[in-house]
Write a protein that holds these residues in place. Structure first.
Motif, PDB file in Angstrom:
ATOM      1  N   ALA A  49      -5.205 -19.291  27.371  1.00 21.02           N
ATOM      2  CA  ALA A  49      -6.101 -18.533  28.249  1.00 21.02           C
ATOM      3  C   ALA A  49      -7.217 -17.869  27.435  1.00 21.02           C
ATOM      4  O   ALA A  49      -8.376 -17.831  27.867  1.00 21.02           O
ATOM      5  CB  ALA A  49      -5.315 -17.485  29.033  1.00 21.02           C
ATOM      6  N   LEU A  50      -6.875 -17.385  26.260  1.00 16.27           N
ATOM      7  CA  LEU A  50      -7.879 -16.773  25.393  1.00 16.27           C
ATOM      8  C   LEU A  50      -8.906 -17.816  24.948  1.00 16.27           C
ATOM      9  O   LEU A  50     -10.111 -17.536  24.907  1.00 16.27           O
ATOM     10  CB  LEU A  50      -7.206 -16.123  24.184  1.00 16.27           C
ATOM     11  N   ALA A  51      -8.439 -19.026  24.661  1.00 14.25           N
ATOM     12  CA  ALA A  51      -9.357 -20.107  24.283  1.00 14.25           C
ATOM     13  C   ALA A  51     -10.288 -20.449  25.441  1.00 14.25           C
ATOM     14  O   ALA A  51     -11.483 -20.682  25.246  1.00 14.25           O
ATOM     15  CB  ALA A  51      -8.565 -21.339  23.852  1.00 14.25           C
ATOM     16  N   ARG A  52      -9.747 -20.466  26.664  1.00 18.96           N
ATOM     17  CA  ARG A  52     -10.585 -20.739  27.837  1.00 18.96           C
ATOM     18  C   ARG A  52     -11.643 -19.642  27.989  1.00 18.96           C
ATOM     19  O   ARG A  52     -12.811 -19.914  28.256  1.00 18.96           O
ATOM     20  CB  ARG A  52      -9.740 -20.842  29.101  1.00 18.96           C
ATOM     21  N   LEU A  53     -11.251 -18.413  27.813  1.00 24.58           N
ATOM     22  CA  LEU A  53     -12.194 -17.295  27.915  1.00 24.58           C
ATOM     23  C   LEU A  53     -13.295 -17.423  26.851  1.00 24.58           C
ATOM     24  O   LEU A  53     -14.470 -17.176  27.132  1.00 24.58           O
ATOM     25  CB  LEU A  53     -11.456 -15.966  27.770  1.00 24.58           C
ATOM     26  N   ASP A  54     -12.915 -17.839  25.655  1.00 22.83           N
ATOM     27  CA  ASP A  54     -13.910 -18.049  24.596  1.00 22.83           C
ATOM     28  C   ASP A  54     -14.871 -19.179  24.953  1.00 22.83           C
ATOM     29  O   ASP A  54     -16.066 -19.101  24.665  1.00 22.83           O
ATOM     30  CB  ASP A  54     -13.225 -18.334  23.257  1.00 22.83           C
ATOM     31  N   ASN A  55     -14.360 -20.223  25.583  1.00 28.52           N
ATOM     32  CA  ASN A  55     -15.228 -21.317  26.024  1.00 28.52           C
ATOM     33  C   ASN A  55     -16.207 -20.843  27.098  1.00 28.52           C
ATOM     34  O   ASN A  55     -17.372 -21.242  27.102  1.00 28.52           O
ATOM     35  CB  ASN A  55     -14.403 -22.488  26.567  1.00 28.52           C
ATOM     36  N   ILE A  56     -15.733 -20.008  27.984  1.00 27.67           N
ATOM     37  CA  ILE A  56     -16.600 -19.462  29.025  1.00 27.67           C
ATOM     38  C   ILE A  56     -17.683 -18.597  28.394  1.00 27.67           C
ATOM     39  O   ILE A  56     -18.836 -18.605  28.832  1.00 27.67           O
ATOM     40  CB  ILE A  56     -15.787 -18.660  30.058  1.00 27.67           C
ATOM     41  N   ARG A  57     -17.319 -17.886  27.350  1.00 28.92           N
ATOM     42  CA  ARG A  57     -18.291 -17.040  26.641  1.00 28.92           C
ATOM     43  C   ARG A  57     -19.471 -17.875  26.128  1.00 28.92           C
ATOM     44  O   ARG A  57     -20.609 -17.434  26.137  1.00 28.92           O
ATOM     45  CB  ARG A  57     -17.616 -16.314  25.476  1.00 28.92           C
ATOM     46  N   VAL A  58     -19.192 -19.092  25.700  1.00 28.48           N
ATOM     47  CA  VAL A  58     -20.251 -19.968  25.206  1.00 28.48           C
ATOM     48  C   VAL A  58     -21.156 -20.425  26.352  1.00 28.48           C
ATOM     49  O   VAL A  58     -22.376 -20.443  26.222  1.00 28.48           O
ATOM     50  CB  VAL A  58     -19.645 -21.194  24.479  1.00 28.48           C
ATOM     51  N   VAL A  59     -20.543 -20.756  27.492  1.00 35.25           N
ATOM     52  CA  VAL A  59     -21.295 -21.311  28.614  1.00 35.25           C
ATOM     53  C   VAL A  59     -21.937 -20.227  29.473  1.00 35.25           C
ATOM     54  O   VAL A  59     -23.087 -20.353  29.890  1.00 35.25           O
ATOM     55  CB  VAL A  59     -20.362 -22.188  29.491  1.00 35.25           C
ATOM     56  N   ARG A  60     -21.205 -19.156  29.751  1.00 32.62           N
ATOM     57  CA  ARG A  60     -21.686 -18.095  30.645  1.00 32.62           C
ATOM     58  C   ARG A  60     -21.485 -16.724  30.010  1.00 32.62           C
ATOM     59  O   ARG A  60     -20.678 -15.927  30.484  1.00 32.62           O
ATOM     60  CB  ARG A  60     -20.922 -18.139  31.974  1.00 32.62           C
ATOM     61  N   PRO A  61     -22.195 -16.423  28.936  1.00 30.10           N
ATOM     62  CA  PRO A  61     -21.998 -15.126  28.271  1.00 30.10           C
ATOM     63  C   PRO A  61     -22.341 -13.939  29.161  1.00 30.10           C
ATOM     64  O   PRO A  61     -21.851 -12.839  28.947  1.00 30.10           O
ATOM     65  CB  PRO A  61     -22.942 -15.204  27.061  1.00 30.10           C
ATOM     66  N   ASP A  62     -23.139 -14.179  30.193  1.00 28.14           N
ATOM     67  CA  ASP A  62     -23.549 -13.097  31.082  1.00 28.14           C
ATOM     68  C   ASP A  62     -22.404 -12.539  31.916  1.00 28.14           C
ATOM     69  O   ASP A  62     -22.442 -11.379  32.304  1.00 28.14           O
ATOM     70  CB  ASP A  62     -24.682 -13.574  31.992  1.00 28.14           C
ATOM     71  N   ILE A  63     -21.380 -13.333  32.188  1.00 30.93           N
ATOM     72  CA  ILE A  63     -20.289 -12.850  33.039  1.00 30.93           C
ATOM     73  C   ILE A  63     -19.020 -12.487  32.277  1.00 30.93           C
ATOM     74  O   ILE A  63     -18.113 -11.892  32.845  1.00 30.93           O
ATOM     75  CB  ILE A  63     -19.940 -13.866  34.148  1.00 30.93           C
ATOM     76  N   VAL A  64     -18.953 -12.832  31.004  1.00 34.55           N
ATOM     77  CA  VAL A  64     -17.700 -12.672  30.260  1.00 34.55           C
ATOM     78  C   VAL A  64     -17.284 -11.216  30.111  1.00 34.55           C
ATOM     79  O   VAL A  64     -16.112 -10.886  30.276  1.00 34.55           O
ATOM     80  CB  VAL A  64     -17.785 -13.375  28.885  1.00 34.55           C
ATOM     81  N   GLU A  65     -18.208 -10.326  29.808  1.00 31.41           N
ATOM     82  CA  GLU A  65     -17.830  -8.922  29.599  1.00 31.41           C
ATOM     83  C   GLU A  65     -17.223  -8.328  30.873  1.00 31.41           C
ATOM     84  O   GLU A  65     -16.189  -7.664  30.826  1.00 31.41           O
ATOM     85  CB  GLU A  65     -19.027  -8.096  29.155  1.00 31.41           C
ATOM     86  N   ALA A  66     -17.840  -8.598  32.014  1.00 27.07           N
ATOM     87  CA  ALA A  66     -17.294  -8.099  33.280  1.00 27.07           C
ATOM     88  C   ALA A  66     -15.936  -8.742  33.567  1.00 27.07           C
ATOM     89  O   ALA A  66     -15.015  -8.075  34.050  1.00 27.07           O
ATOM     90  CB  ALA A  66     -18.267  -8.379  34.417  1.00 27.07           C
ATOM     91  N   LEU A  67     -15.807 -10.024  33.257  1.00 26.20           N
ATOM     92  CA  LEU A  67     -14.540 -10.721  33.462  1.00 26.20           C
ATOM     93  C   LEU A  67     -13.450 -10.134  32.570  1.00 26.20           C
ATOM     94  O   LEU A  67     -12.320  -9.926  33.012  1.00 26.20           O
ATOM     95  CB  LEU A  67     -14.715 -12.211  33.180  1.00 26.20           C
TER      96      LEU A  67
END
Length: 108
Positions: A49-67
């Protein structure tokens, strides 16, 4: 005349130094907060799950902090089982994505 110019120059230097110190302190505080958030996420997410979150950070850094804040809130309030596995994270992401998608459609 020279003394007045020297005082003005010194005042400008002092203000610039203060501004740089404030900026450095703000960046340091942001780094500390990010490190603390990362430590909490490592405790509440499985490695997948942490790896998935890191992948999302690359694609959509704008939403990661709120997520990340939402995941921490869900885990601390007991609304999700800890550790959050990849499948649970996918469901949370689907819910978040469907909300943002609906908002986007509504704005059109």
């Amino acid at each position: 005349m020279a003394e007045a110019e020297d005082r003005e120059l010194e005042e400008l230097r002092r203000k610039k130094l203060e501004e740089l110190q404030k900026r450095a302190e703000a960046e340091r505080q942001a780094q500390i907060a990010a490190a603390q958030r990362r430590a909490v996420l490592k405790r509440i997410l499985t490695p997948e799950a942490l790896a998935r979150l890191d992948n999302i950070r690359v694609v959509r850094p704008d939403i990661v902090e709120a997520l990340e804040q939402q995941l921490i809130s869900l885990a601390s309030s007991g609304r999700v089982k800890v550790p959050i596995d990849d499948e649970t994270l996918k469901k949370i992401l689907e819910a978040v994505y469907s909300q943002t998608r609906q908002e986007y459609r509504f704005r059109l």
